[in-house]
Motif scaffolding. Structure first.
Motif, PDB file in Angstrom:
ATOM      1  N   THR A  27       0.730  -1.095   0.010  1.00 37.17           N
ATOM      2  CA  THR A  27      -0.073   0.027   0.006  1.00 37.17           C
ATOM      3  C   THR A  27       0.753   1.192   0.027  1.00 37.17           C
ATOM      4  OG1 THR A  27      -1.931   1.199   1.225  1.00 37.17           O
ATOM      5  CG2 THR A  27      -0.478   0.135   2.618  1.00 37.17           C
ATOM      6  N   VAL A  28       0.515   2.152  -0.809  1.00 39.28           N
ATOM      7  CA  VAL A  28       1.312   3.441  -1.164  1.00 39.28           C
ATOM      8  C   VAL A  28       0.385   4.687  -0.933  1.00 39.28           C
ATOM      9  CG1 VAL A  28       3.152   2.235  -2.085  1.00 39.28           C
ATOM     10  CG2 VAL A  28       1.282   3.271  -3.453  1.00 39.28           C
ATOM     11  N   ALA A  29       0.859   5.953  -0.930  1.00 36.90           N
ATOM     12  CA  ALA A  29      -0.033   6.954  -0.701  1.00 36.90           C
ATOM     13  C   ALA A  29      -0.212   7.263  -2.325  1.00 36.90           C
ATOM     14  CB  ALA A  29       0.673   8.105  -0.308  1.00 36.90           C
ATOM     15  N   SER A  30       0.835   7.176  -3.291  1.00 33.48           N
ATOM     16  CA  SER A  30       0.686   7.120  -4.654  1.00 33.48           C
ATOM     17  C   SER A  30       1.536   6.441  -5.362  1.00 33.48           C
ATOM     18  CB  SER A  30       0.896   8.616  -5.074  1.00 33.48           C
ATOM     19  OG  SER A  30       2.094   8.942  -4.732  1.00 33.48           O
ATOM     20  N   VAL A  31       1.368   6.004  -6.594  1.00 32.16           N
ATOM     21  CA  VAL A  31       2.335   4.929  -7.213  1.00 32.16           C
ATOM     22  C   VAL A  31       3.454   5.490  -7.770  1.00 32.16           C
ATOM     23  CG1 VAL A  31       2.493   3.488  -9.230  1.00 32.16           C
ATOM     24  CG2 VAL A  31       0.263   3.684  -8.246  1.00 32.16           C
TER      25      VAL A  31
END
Length: 131
Positions: A27-31
């Motif tokens: 999981t990330v805030a943005s790719v």
């Protein structure tokens, strides 16, 4: 192009294919730039990625659930009833968790890395009417 909706036809025509590589969930805030995940899904808490373990490691991402991807080579309808439930039930009977992902044309299963061959045996038996 509509997919198959008949559960019996879906099961009988099931052709699982084990895809090369070990996939992980992150999981990330943005790719991150330069990353080519297999799947991206926006959730309220963050962006879920399914990607090859090597890609996650190369980008310094924390990840979970090393798994193998099995593609079910039958064009199932997005409206098919009971298909994934039947598959999850037979895998659960073997003590195996599964994380399914529906694509437009096919369904894909992410199973524990060390259980991939077991899952393939179970799926072939299901298609042959042996379970």
């Amino acid at each position: 192009m509509a997919g198959e909706t008949n559960l019996g036809a879906l099961i009988r025509s099931l052709k699982p294919s084990l895809i090369d590589g070990v996939y992980v969930f992150a999981t990330v805030a943005s790719v991150p730039d330069g990353l080519a995940p297999r799947m991206v899904f926006q959730e309220a808490e963050g962006t879920t990625l399914i990607l090859l373990r090597e890609e996650a490691q190369a980008h310094g991402l924390s990840f979970e659930f090393p798994s193998r991807m099995i593609t079910l080579d039958i064009h199932s309808s997005l409206e098919a009833v009971g298909f994934m439930a039947r598959i999850a039930t037979v895998l659960a009977a073997e003590g195996m968790g599964v994380n399914p992902v529906a694509g437009f044309y096919h369904d894909h299963l992410f199973v524990p890395e060390d259980r991939a061959k077991d899952a393939m045996v179970v799926l072939h038996k299901l298609a042959a009417g042996e379970t």
